[in-house]
Design an enzyme around this catalytic site. Structure first.
Site, PDB file in Angstrom:
ATOM      1  N   GLN A   1       0.802  -1.217   0.000  1.00  0.00           N
ATOM      2  CA  GLN A   1       0.000   0.000   0.000  1.00  0.00           C
ATOM      3  C   GLN A   1       0.839   1.273   0.000  1.00  0.00           C
ATOM      4  O   GLN A   1       0.329   2.343  -0.338  1.00  0.00           O
ATOM      5  CB  GLN A   1      -0.939   0.011   1.208  1.00  0.00           C
ATOM      6  CG  GLN A   1      -2.019  -1.065   1.130  1.00  0.00           C
ATOM      7  CD  GLN A   1      -2.939  -1.041   2.325  1.00  0.00           C
ATOM      8  OE1 GLN A   1      -2.692  -1.731   3.310  1.00  0.00           O
ATOM      9  NE2 GLN A   1      -3.992  -0.247   2.268  1.00  0.00           N
TER      10      GLN A   1
ATOM     11  N   HIS B   1       1.134  -9.249   4.605  1.00  0.00           N
ATOM     12  CA  HIS B   1       0.009  -8.315   4.685  1.00  0.00           C
ATOM     13  C   HIS B   1      -0.695  -8.290   3.334  1.00  0.00           C
ATOM     14  O   HIS B   1      -0.500  -7.380   2.525  1.00  0.00           O
ATOM     15  CB  HIS B   1       0.492  -6.926   5.093  1.00  0.00           C
ATOM     16  CG  HIS B   1      -0.614  -6.028   5.555  1.00  0.00           C
ATOM     17  ND1 HIS B   1      -0.561  -5.311   6.737  1.00  0.00           N
ATOM     18  CD2 HIS B   1      -1.824  -5.733   5.010  1.00  0.00           C
ATOM     19  CE1 HIS B   1      -1.675  -4.615   6.885  1.00  0.00           C
ATOM     20  NE2 HIS B   1      -2.458  -4.850   5.840  1.00  0.00           N
TER      21      HIS B   1
ATOM     22  N   ASN C   1      -1.411 -10.886   8.484  1.00  0.00           N
ATOM     23  CA  ASN C   1      -2.379  -9.827   8.748  1.00  0.00           C
ATOM     24  C   ASN C   1      -3.799 -10.295   8.457  1.00  0.00           C
ATOM     25  O   ASN C   1      -4.089 -10.799   7.377  1.00  0.00           O
ATOM     26  CB  ASN C   1      -2.076  -8.604   7.882  1.00  0.00           C
ATOM     27  CG  ASN C   1      -3.039  -7.474   8.160  1.00  0.00           C
ATOM     28  OD1 ASN C   1      -3.013  -6.885   9.231  1.00  0.00           O
ATOM     29  ND2 ASN C   1      -3.923  -7.184   7.208  1.00  0.00           N
ATOM     30  N   GLU C   2      -4.673 -10.114   9.444  1.00  0.00           N
ATOM     31  CA  GLU C   2      -6.098 -10.412   9.297  1.00  0.00           C
ATOM     32  C   GLU C   2      -6.311 -11.800   8.684  1.00  0.00           C
ATOM     33  O   GLU C   2      -6.888 -11.957   7.605  1.00  0.00           O
ATOM     34  CB  GLU C   2      -6.800  -9.320   8.500  1.00  0.00           C
ATOM     35  CG  GLU C   2      -6.755  -7.986   9.226  1.00  0.00           C
ATOM     36  CD  GLU C   2      -7.605  -6.885   8.598  1.00  0.00           C
ATOM     37  OE1 GLU C   2      -8.096  -7.071   7.469  1.00  0.00           O
ATOM     38  OE2 GLU C   2      -7.767  -5.835   9.247  1.00  0.00           O
TER      39      GLU C   2
END
Length: 425
Positions: free
Chosen positions: A19, A113, A157-158
Site C-alpha cells: 500500500q 500483509h 495480517n487479518e
C-alpha cells in the site's frame, strides 16, 4: 482528568508494504491491478514511494512523538521466485529496521500483509497444502538475517479476512445493505467478477476455478491452511529468534445485537474469532484490529442506520467498538494485546482526532481493569493505496501529494504524537 498509560506503552502507526512502497512488481496484487478488466479502480504504481522515502518517513514519526511502527516485509521482494532469496531486498529491510533503531522507534513487523509472490499463486496460493511450509521457510530466512532487529512479529495480517469478504459478496449479490468490509473492496465491479477471474486465471496460469490470492473467499480448508501457516511460521521464528515475540492479527467487529439477534451475533463471534483460538493460544500476543461495530437482528446483520455518521468505507463511525473488542479478546484468549490497527477513513480530520480520543478512552479503561494492552498502532501512517479502491480513501495521519510525494502531517498526526509524548489522554 488526565489518564496515564503504562510506562513503555507503544504509540505508533501502521502501514502495509504494497500500500505504501510502490512498484511491487513481483506480487500477485500488482498483476491483479494490471490485467484487462481489473477489479482495481487504479494500479498502485509508485504508491507513496515509501520504499525510497522510508528514512524521512520514520524520522517524521519520531518528530511527531511516536515510538512504534508496524510495517510489513514484502514476501514477493524477499523471494521473487521460489527458493531464490534476494540479498539486496533483505538489506533494504535491514536499513528500515536500523532507521527505526536510530529514531528509537520499536518495529512491529508483519510477515504477510495481503500481497503474495506471484509464484505462490501459480502453485495453488492459499488453498495449497504446500503453502504453510513455504511461508515458514520465508519467515525463517528473514529471521536468520534480521531477527536480532525485530522484537515483535505478526505472522499474517487479518488471517480471518476472507470470512468477511465472503459475507460482503453474498450480501451484495442479495442487494442487501450492510456494513462494508474492513478492506478496500470495489463492489461497483462485482458484476464483472467472473470475467475478471477468467483473465486472472490466464495471467497466473491457474485453473479456471480461480486464483487463490489471500484476499479471496476461502474454503474451510483454505482457512485451515492460513492458520497452519501461522503456527508453522511461529515455530520457525521461535527456533531461530527466540527473543522475538510472535502473534497473528485478526479483523474483528464489535459484535452487538438487538431483540432477536443475540444468537446471530454469537455465531458471528464464533465464526470470526472463537473458532481460531486453538491456533493462537500459544502466541506471545494478539494483534487486534477494529474499525466499527456489526449489529445483528433476528434476520442477520443490520444495515448502518441512515441517521448514523458513516466513514468513507461505508461503515458506521464507531470508535467505542475498540474497547468492547479488547475486552472480549482478553476474556476468551487471555494473552497480551497489541492494537495493530484502529482508525477511520475520512476527509474531515477533526473526525479523526475525535475518533482517536474516543477509542483511547476505551483502551485506557481496559488497561485500568488490568488488561495487558501493549500498544496502539493507528491505521494508517499515511494516506495510501486502499487495495481495489485505489487512492480514494484517506486513513492517514499524514497527507501525501502523490504528484510530488510531499508529506504533510495532519492535525490528527500531531494530536496522536502529543498523546504519545505525554503518555496520557
Amino acid at each position: 482528568m488526565t489518564q496515564q498509560f503504562p510506562e513503555g506503552f507503544l504509540w505508533g502507526a501502521s502501514t502495509a508494504a504494497h500500500q505504501v512502497e510502490g512498484n511491487n512488481t513481483k506480487s500477485d496484487c500488482w498483476l491483479m491491478e494490471n490485467v484487462e478488466g481489473s477489479m482495481f479502480k487504479e494500479p498502485s504504481g509508485s504508491a507513496v514511494d515509501h520504499y525510497r522515502l522510508y528514512k524521512e518517513d520514520i524520522a517524521q514519526m519520531a518528530a511527531m512523538g511516536l515510538n512504534g511502527y508496524r510495517f510489513s516485509i514484502e514476501w514477493a521482494r524477499i523471494e521473487p521466485e521460489e527458493g531464490h532469496f534476494d540479498a539486496a531486498e533483505i538489506e533494504h529491510y535491514r536499513n528500515v529496521l536500523l532507521a527505526c533503531r536510530q529514531w528509537k522507534i520499536t518495529p512491529i513487523v508483519t510477515m504477510h500483509h495481503f500481497s503474495s509472490p506471484q509464484w505462490l499463486i501459480r502453485e495453488g496460493g492459499w488453498e495449497s497444502a504446500g503453502t504453510p511450509a513455504r511461508f515458514a521457510r520465508y519467515c525463517a530466512h528473514v529471521m536468520r538475517e534480521l531477527g536480532d532487529l525485530i522484537p515483535y512479529v505478526c505472522t499474517i495480517n487479518e488471517a480471518n479476512i476472507s470470512l468477511g469478504i465472503k459475507k460482503i459478496m453474498k450480501r451484495h449479490q442479495a442487494q442487501a445493505a450492510a456494513p462494508g468490509a474492513q478492506v478496500g473492496m470495489n463492489t461497483d465491479k462485482m458484476a464483472q467478477m467472473q470475467k475478471n477471474y477468467e483473465a486472472l486465471s490466464k495471467a497466473f496460469g491457474s485453473p479456471a476455478a480461480g486464483v487463490q490470492a489471500f484476499l479471496a473467499p476461502r474454503s474451510d480448508n483454505g482457512l485451515e491452511i492460513i492458520f497452519k501457516a501461522h503456527t508453522e511460521a511461529r515455530a520457525a521464528i521461535r527456533e531461530i529468534s527466540p527473543q522475538t515475540q510472535v502473534g497473528v492479527t485478526l479483523s474483528l467487529y464489535d459484535y452487538q445485537s438487538v431483540a432477536g439477534g443475540a444468537e446471530q451475533a454469537a455465531q458471528a463471534l464464533q465464526d470470526e474469532f472463537l473458532q481460531f483460538l486453538p491456533y493462537m493460544k500459544d502466541d506471545d500476543f494478539f494483534g487486534l484490529q477494529n474499525y466499527t461495530r456489526a449489529v445483528y437482528g433476528a434476520d442477520g446483520i443490520l444495515p448502518v442506520p441512515e441517521s448514523a455518521e458513516k466513514t468513507q468505507m461505508g461503515n458506521e463511525y464507531y470508535p467505542e467498538g475498540l474497547e468492547a473488542v479488547v475486552r472480549y479478546a482478553w476474556k476468551h484468549l487471555g494473552i497480551p494485546i497489541m492494537i495493530t490497527e484502529n482508525g477511520v477513513a475520512t476527509d474531515d480530520d477533526t473526525r479523526r482526532v475525535a475518533f482517536i480520543d474516543r477509542a483511547l478512552q476505551g483502551v485506557h479503561a481496559c488497561i485500568s481493569d488490568g488488561i495487558p494492552v501493549k500498544g496502539y498502532m493507528h491505521w494508517s501512517l499515511m494516506d495510501n493505496f486502499e487495495w481495489q479502491l485505489g487512492f480514494s480513501r484517506t486513513f492517514g495521519l499524514i497527507e501525501v501529494d502523490r504528484t510530488t510525494q510531499e508529506r504533510t502531517v495532519k492535525p490528527s498526526g500531531h494530536h496522536l504524537g502529543s498523546i504519545a509524548t505525554k503518555n496520557t489522554i
